[in-house]
Design an enzyme around this catalytic site. Structure first.
Site, PDB file in Angstrom:
ATOM      1  CD  GLU A 404      -0.805   3.237  37.088  1.00  0.00           C
ATOM      2  OE1 GLU A 404      -1.440   3.255  37.752  1.00  0.00           O
ATOM      3  OE2 GLU A 404      -1.038   3.337  36.217  1.00  0.00           O
ATOM      4  CG  HIS A 473      -2.445  13.841  31.690  1.00  0.00           C
ATOM      5  ND1 HIS A 473      -3.612  13.438  31.991  1.00  0.00           N
ATOM      6  CD2 HIS A 473      -2.435  11.773  31.288  1.00  0.00           C
ATOM      7  CE1 HIS A 473      -4.542  12.222  32.045  1.00  0.00           C
ATOM      8  NE2 HIS A 473      -3.968  11.562  31.477  1.00  0.00           N
TER       9      HIS A 473
END
Ligand SMILES: Cc1ncc(C[n+]2csc(CCOP(=O)(O)OP(=O)(O)O)c2C)c(N)n1
Ligand SMILES: [Mg+2]
Length: 671
Positions: A404, A473
C-alpha cells in the site's frame, strides 16, 4: 547458489570525457560553496529550523545528474540541496527558500527539506526518510507510459535502505520494469547510528539481487566512478530494461544537520581519513594532471562561483516575507465549476455507478490510470473495476503487489508527473500502511511547494462496516482524513451521487479520499444518467425538505435517515435531511441555513461518535448558529469501540433507522 545480475565493484565503462569532468567539478564546487554559505547563514540565524549539509558527498549528485536529461525526474531526501543544484535549480531561489521568502522555490512554505521544482523534474527533497522511492516509482511509471525514454532517479541514504518502501519500490520497479535508478548514498551513518548496528547483509547493493535487479557498489567520492556507474544504470533504465541500484560509498563531513545538537559518534581519525578522499580535491588533481585546468583557471572558477552564491544570498535577503493569506491560498487547487447534472436514468447499483464513472473518465482522458490490488481480471474484490482491464489494458489498469505505501506513493508520483491516477485501497482500513504517502506526501505537496503543483489523485475504496468483517476491515475513518489540510474527502450516499462525485474527484486537481460505504455496495440501486456528469465538490444536498428538525447524515446513514424521516412523517414530525456529500470542504452554509429554519439538528454517521465528523458539525453549528438553536446539537454514531464480529453486535453498533428516529424524538422532546 542462485545466479543473479548483481555486480559489486567498480563500474567499467569508457573514461569520463574531460569536458564533462570539468563540468562535474564545477557543479561540485557550486554545491560546496552553497552549503558552506548556508552553514554560515544558519549560524547567523538567517536560515532557520534545520538544514542538512551535502558537503563530502558532492560527487554523487553532480556525476549522476550529469547523465540526466532536462525532462528526467529526480526525487531526493533531507540532504537534498546538492541534488537540486545538480538538476538545474537556481541558487537564488534556493537561498530565498532557505530564508523563508516568497521568492523561494516553495514561496517560503517548505524550507530546506522541501525545495522542489516539478518543471525541472525535481520532485523535491523530502522530510520523510525513504519517501523518494515510491514517489519516483510514480514518476518512472509516468515516464514509461509516455514512451519518451525519460527516467527517474531516487536518491536516498543508507538509513532509508532499511525502510519497507525501499524493498517495496525495488520489487514494484522490477515487476513493472520501471525506468527507475535507485542511488543509495551510503555515508555509513543514519543520524548518530553507524550502519553496522542497523543494516544486515554485506552491502546495500547486494539487496537488489533478491529482486533480480542489477546493482553496483562504487566509490561515491570518485566522480569518474559515479559518472560511469550512473551512465550504465541510466542507459539500462532508459532502454526499457528496468530498474538499477547504485550504492555509492561516501561520508558527510558535517554533523547530521546544521542544528548540531547531537552527540558526534564519529572519531576525528575517521573523519580525517574521509576528508583525505575529498571528491572535489580528487577531481581537481585529476584535471590538473591531465592539464585540463591550472591554478589560475581554478581560482577564476571558484571566484565566479563565490560571486554566484553571494548574488543568491543577496537575492534571498532582498526577498519578501510570505503572508498568511498566501499560505492559506496554497493548500488547495481551485475546484472547477461544473454544469448542472442531468436527472433520471437507468436503475443501477452503487458499485456499477462507480465502475461507470471510472470507465467514462478513462475513455475521456488518457491520463486517467487505475492502480490497486486485484483490480484487473478479478475486477477488485467488490467488482468496482470489473471489465476495465479488458477495455483499457494492463498499461492503464495496473495490478499491484500488496504494498500500500508504495503503490499509493506511486500514484502520488504519477499525479505530480501529470497523470490522474485512481488508486484503489482494497479495504479502506489498509490505508494505515500508506498513511505517510497520503498525509505527508499527497496532502502536503501543493502547500510545501508554495501552492504550485497539483496532485490530481483519487484514493478510493470500500469503507465502513456492515458485512461482518470485524475490527480491521470495517472502520469508518473519514475524520482522520477530514482533519488533514490538503485532502478533499468525499462520501457519496447513492448511485447517482457516487457517479457524479467520482467523476468530479477524478477531474479535481487535489488528492481526494473517496469513501465507498460497504453498506451501500450491498443492494442499493437508483437512477443514474448514462452520460458522464459531475457533481460540484463542496456542495451538499437537501435530500428531504422538512421544518421541525435537521438531520445531517453521511454515506450509508443517509438512506437510514430518510427512512427515519418517512417514519416520523407519519407521526406529524417534519424532518429535513441533508447529505453534505463532500465532508471536506464542508457545505457549512447549507447546514446553517437549514438550522436557522428548523432550530434543531441531529448528526448521524457510521463512525464512532467521539471525536468524529459529527463533533465538527456540532461545533460549527454552535459557533455560527447558537442563537437559532432550541436544543443541543445531538450526535448519533457508533459507540467508542472497534467493530465487533458477531452479527447481532455489529447491527447494534452501526446506527439504524430506529436509533436515528429515537435521537430525533429525544431532541424534539417527544415520546
Ligand atoms: C520516516 C522517518 N524516520 C525518521 C526520521 C528522522 N531522521 C531524519 S534523517 C535520519 C537519518 C537518515 O539516515 P540516512 O538515510 O542514512 O541519510 P543521511 O542523513 O545519513 O544522509 C532520521 C532518522 C525521518 N525524518 N523520517
Ligand atoms: Mg546515512
Amino acid at each position: 547458489m542462485t545466479a543473479h545480475k548483481t555486480a559489486l565493484g567498480p563500474a567499467t565503462a569508457k573514461p569520463l570525457p574531460i569536458a564533462q569532468l570539468i563540468s562535474i567539478y564545477r557543479q561540485m564546487l557550486r554545491i560546496r560553496a552553497f552549503e558552506e554559505r548556508t552553514a554560515a547563514l544558519f549560524a547567523e540565524g538567517l536560515v532557520k529550523g534545520t538544514a542538512h549539509s551535502y558537503v563530502g558527498q558532492e560527487a554523487i549528485a553532480a556525476a549522476v545528474c550529469a547523465n540526466l536529461r532536462d525532462d528526467d525526474y529526480i526525487g531526493s531526501y533531507h540532504r537534498g540541496h546538492g541534488h537540486c543544484i545538480a538538476k538545474g535549480a537556481d541558487l537564488g531561489r534556493m537561498m530565498a527558500e532557505l530564508m523563508g521568502r516568497s521568492e523561494g522555490y516553495c514561496g517560503g512554505l517548505g524550507g530546506s527539506m522541501h525545495i522542489a521544482d516539478i518543471t525541472l523534474g525535481i520532485f523535491g527533497a523530502n522530510g520523510i526518510v525513504g519517501a523518494a522511492m515510491p514517489l519516483c516509482s510514480g514518476a518512472a511509471l509516468a515516464a514509461m507510459l509516455r514512451e519518451k525514454q525519460q527516467v527517474a532517479v531516487a536518491f536516498f541514504g543508507d538509513g532509508a535502505s532499511n525502510q519497507g518502501v525501499f524493498h517495496e519500490s525495488l520489487n514494484l520497479a522490477a515487476v513493472w520494469s520501471l525506468p527507475l535508478v535507485f542511488v543509495c548514498e551510503n555515508n555509513q551513518y543514519a543520524l548518530t547510528t553507524p550502519i553496522a548496528r542497523t543494516t544486515a547483509g554485506a552491502s546495500i547493493a547486494g539487496r537488489a539481487a533478491g529482486y533480480d535487479v542489477p546493482s553496483l557498489q562504487i566509490d561515491g567520492n570518485d566522480a569518474q566512478a559515479v559518472w560511469a556507474a550512473a551512465k550504465r544504470a541510466i542507459a539500462h533504465a532508459r532502454s526499457g530494461k528496468g530498474p538499477f541500484l547504485i550504492e555509492a560509498m561516501t561520508y558527510r563531513w558535517g554533523q547530521h544537520s546544521m542544528r548540531a545538537n547531537l552527540v558526534e559518534p564519529r572519531t576525528d581519525d575517521e573523519l580525517a581519513s574521509w576528508k583525505a578522499r575529498d571528491p572535489i580535491a580528487r577531481a581537481e588533481q585529476l584535471l590538473i594532471k591531465r592539464r585540463a585546468l591550472d591554478a589560475q583557471r581554478i581560482d577564476a572558477m571558484r571566484a565566479e562561483i563565490a560571486a554566484e552564491v553571494e548574488a543568491a544570498v543577496a537575492f534571498g535577503k532582498a526577498g519578501t516575507r510570505p503572508t498568511l493569506e498566501a499560505a492559506l491560498q496554497s493548500v488547495y487547487a481551485p475546484h472547477a465549476p461544473v454544469a448542472e447534472p442531468p436527472e433520471g436514468g437507468r436503475q443501477i447499483s452503487f458499485v456499477e455507478a462507480i465502475n461507470e464513472a471510472m470507465r467514462q473518465e478513462m475513455e475521456r482522458d488518457p491520463d486517467v490510470i487505475l492502480i490497486g490490488e486485484d483490480i484487473g481480471a478479478a475486477g477488485g474484490i467488490f467488482q468496482a473495476t470489473r471489465g476495465l482491464v479488458e477495455l483499457f489494458g494492463q498499461e492503464r489498469v495496473r495490478e499491484t503487489p500488496i504494498t500500500e505505501a508504495t503503490f499509493v506513493g506511486c500514484g502520488v508520483g504519477a499525479a505530480l508527473a501529470g497523470f490522474r491516477p485512481v488508486v484503489e485501497i482494497q479495504i479502506f482500513d489498509f490505508v494505515t500502511l500508506a498513511i505517510d504517502m497520503i498525509v505527508n506526501q499527497a496532502a502536503k505537496f501543493r502547500f510545501m511547494m508554495g501552492g504550485k503543483p497539483t496532485v490530481p489523485l483519487v484514493i478510493r475504496g470500500p469503507h465502513g462496516g456492515g458485512i461482518r468483517m470485524a475490527a480491521q476491515h470495517s472502520q469508518s475513518l473519514e475524520a482522520w482524513f477530514a482533519h488533514t489540510p490538503g485532502l478533499v474527502v468525499i462520501g457519496p450516499s447513492s448511485p447517482f451521487d457516487a457517479k457524479g462525485l467520482l467523476i468530479s474527484a477524478i477531474r479535481d486537481n487535489n488528492p481526494v479520499i473517496f469513501l465507498e460505504s460497504k453498506l451501500l455496495y450491498a443492494g442499493s440501486s437508483g437512477p443514474v444518467p448514462e452520460q458522464a456528469y459531475a457533481i460540484p465538490i463542496g456542495k451538499g444536498i437537501i435530500k428531504r425538505l422538512g421544518t421541525d428538525i435537521t438531520v445531517v447524515a453521511t454515506m450509508a446513514m443517509v438512506p437510514r435517515a430518510l427512512a427515519a424521516a418517512e417514519q416520523l412523517a407519519q407521526a406529524g414530525i417534519s424532518v429535513e435531511v441533508i447529505d453534505p456529500r463532500t465532508l471536506n470542504p464542508l457545505d457549512e452554509e447549507l447546514i446553517l441555513e437549514s438550522v436557522r429554519k428548523t432550530h434543531r439538528i441531529v448528526v448521524a454517521h457510521e463512525a464512532c461518535t467521539s471525536f468524529g465528523f459529527g463533533a465538527e458539525v456540532a461545533s460549527m453549528v454552535s459557533e455560527k448558529a447558537f442563537d437559532w438553536l432550541d436544543a443541543p446539537v445531538t450526535r448519533v454514531g457508533a459507540p467508542f469501540m472497534p467493530m465487533p464480529y458477531a452479527d447481532e453486535l455489529e447491527r447494534q453498533v452501526i446506527p439504524t433507522q430506529q436509533s436515528i428516529a429515537a435521537a430525533i424524538r429525544r431532541v424534539l422532546d417527544v415520546a
